[in-house]
Design an enzyme around this catalytic site. Sequence first.
Site, PDB file in Angstrom:
ATOM      1  N   ASP A  72     -51.250 -17.882 -30.134  1.00 58.93           N
ATOM      2  CA  ASP A  72     -50.014 -18.654 -30.227  1.00 58.93           C
ATOM      3  C   ASP A  72     -50.283 -20.111 -29.845  1.00 58.93           C
ATOM      4  O   ASP A  72     -51.264 -20.420 -29.185  1.00 58.93           O
ATOM      5  CB  ASP A  72     -48.906 -18.026 -29.384  1.00 58.93           C
ATOM      6  CG  ASP A  72     -49.415 -17.442 -28.078  1.00 58.93           C
ATOM      7  OD1 ASP A  72     -50.538 -17.787 -27.666  1.00 58.93           O
ATOM      8  OD2 ASP A  72     -48.700 -16.640 -27.463  1.00 58.93           O
ATOM      9  N   GLU A 131     -42.893 -18.958 -27.851  1.00 56.95           N
ATOM     10  CA  GLU A 131     -41.898 -19.040 -26.762  1.00 56.95           C
ATOM     11  C   GLU A 131     -40.481 -19.084 -27.322  1.00 56.95           C
ATOM     12  O   GLU A 131     -39.520 -18.934 -26.593  1.00 56.95           O
ATOM     13  CB  GLU A 131     -42.150 -20.280 -25.897  1.00 56.95           C
ATOM     14  CG  GLU A 131     -43.501 -20.303 -25.187  1.00 56.95           C
ATOM     15  CD  GLU A 131     -43.635 -19.257 -24.080  1.00 56.95           C
ATOM     16  OE1 GLU A 131     -42.629 -18.604 -23.734  1.00 56.95           O
ATOM     17  OE2 GLU A 131     -44.754 -19.085 -23.578  1.00 56.95           O
TER      18      GLU A 131
HETATM   19  C1  LIG Z   1     -45.717 -14.147 -22.522  1.00 56.59           C
HETATM   20  C2  LIG Z   1     -44.401 -14.793 -22.292  1.00 56.59           C
HETATM   21  O1  LIG Z   1     -44.164 -15.350 -21.230  1.00 56.59           O
HETATM   22  N1  LIG Z   1     -43.529 -14.746 -23.295  1.00 56.59           N
HETATM   23  C3  LIG Z   1     -42.200 -15.238 -23.206  1.00 56.59           C
HETATM   24  C4  LIG Z   1     -41.476 -14.968 -24.499  1.00 56.59           C
HETATM   25  C5  LIG Z   1     -40.094 -15.576 -24.540  1.00 56.59           C
HETATM   26  C6  LIG Z   1     -39.187 -14.990 -25.550  1.00 56.59           C
HETATM   27  C7  LIG Z   1     -37.817 -15.636 -25.612  1.00 56.59           C
HETATM   28  N2  LIG Z   1     -37.853 -17.060 -25.677  1.00 56.59           N
HETATM   29  C8  LIG Z   1     -36.973 -15.207 -24.414  1.00 56.59           C
HETATM   30  O2  LIG Z   1     -36.843 -15.957 -23.455  1.00 56.59           O
HETATM   31  O3  LIG Z   1     -36.420 -14.115 -24.445  1.00 56.59           O
HETATM   32  C9  LIG Z   1     -41.473 -14.584 -22.027  1.00 56.59           C
HETATM   33  O4  LIG Z   1     -40.594 -15.252 -21.444  1.00 56.59           O
HETATM   34  O5  LIG Z   1     -41.718 -13.412 -21.694  1.00 56.59           O
END
Ligand SMILES: CC(=O)N[C@@H](CCC[C@H](N)C(=O)O)C(=O)O
Length: 378
Positions: A72, A131
């Site tokens: 990513d 993200e």
């Molecule tokens: C690995 C990681 O930290 N991923 C993020 C993905 C975010 C998804 C979306 N923007 C949300 O906030 O639901 C995480 O916060 O887990």
Amino acid sequence: MSTVDYRSFVQIRRDLHQIPEPGFEEYKTQQYLLNYLKTIPQERLEIRIWRTGVLVLIHGTAPERRYGYRCDMDGLPIEEETSYDFRSTHPGYMHACGHDLHMTIGLGIVTYFASHPMKDDLVVLFQPAEEGPGGALPMRDSAELADWMPDEIVALHVAPEYPVGTIATRPGILFANTSELFIDLKGTGGHAAYPHKANDMVVAACQLVGQLQTIVARNVNPLDAAVVTVGKVSGGTKQNIIAETARLEGTIRTLSADTMKLVKSRIEALVRGMEAGFECQAEIHYGANYLQVYNEAKVTEEFISWVRGRQDVQLIECEEAMTGEDFGYFLERIPGLMFWLGVDTPYGLHHAKLEPAEEAIEVAIRVLTDYFTWKSQG
Ligand SMILES: CC(=O)N[C@@H](CCC[C@H](N)C(=O)O)C(=O)O
């Protein structure tokens, strides 16, 4: 992997670290990747662009299968507070989730196979907007990937809590289902000294934050898992003006799709109650939803046993995490797995002081180039 100069990959990570960009605005990052890719042997490479992402196909010598590595690309809206002398040059943005390492490892893998081709094809996907709002689903379904679709796919995520040299994963669910959450409240503003003539959305927002916490505490089965986090609250204009509007921004995490439905229905009930109780209007938006990351059992068990055969890394069979990752959409269609890569640092993901150990870059490039080579020898 003798022809790869790992120090140059540390420098690449530092260069990428300096240019974090929001999802689908990774223009400089994309250009950096494309410029780098021009510097390595071209004979076996094919490169495609998809929005702000990059797809690289490395042709094998006698391909029967196609393997995939996905990384990513986007940064986060965080003001960096590391001790680095290569801090972000983009004010208010930081690579605080390790995507700079994930991309560097992707370039390392491409570099190795560009001059050590394996029998099978390999596709390396540099994917925007993990993200948010989510690049995996549209990239997976894009015309650019359609005829390069891998038969198996792998991705990794840096893990601050594990030492360098650790790989952690499990068959089945690794990361949760996610949904962003936005709630807008509208009441009646007024003079701070005349609360009886106004309808204060700061008070409503504060109560709603508290009520949302009861969903996990009182509606979700304690043997199941869910998270409702409100990460941002805003409202009002000045200390002596009653706020007409307020906004909550958060995220929901669940290990099952049914629990996600339950949590959302409870949020809706609480918000409707808030509207009635405070005589205000409320709107709920869910933003980006990500599917769980579900590691395919056969590929993951094979990977775990292969890693266990190595002397240079330690394999941990870890528990599920409530983190989200849109890589789940690739795993919905393609057998594969995601794993945690130890980067041994005291601050967690999404922290302004995150300083992942750069030695992990070499570990990951070695492990993954060996793994794909082994798979291809079949
Ligand atoms: C690995 C990681 O930290 N991923 C993020 C993905 C975010 C998804 C979306 N923007 C949300 O906030 O639901 C995480 O916060 O887990």
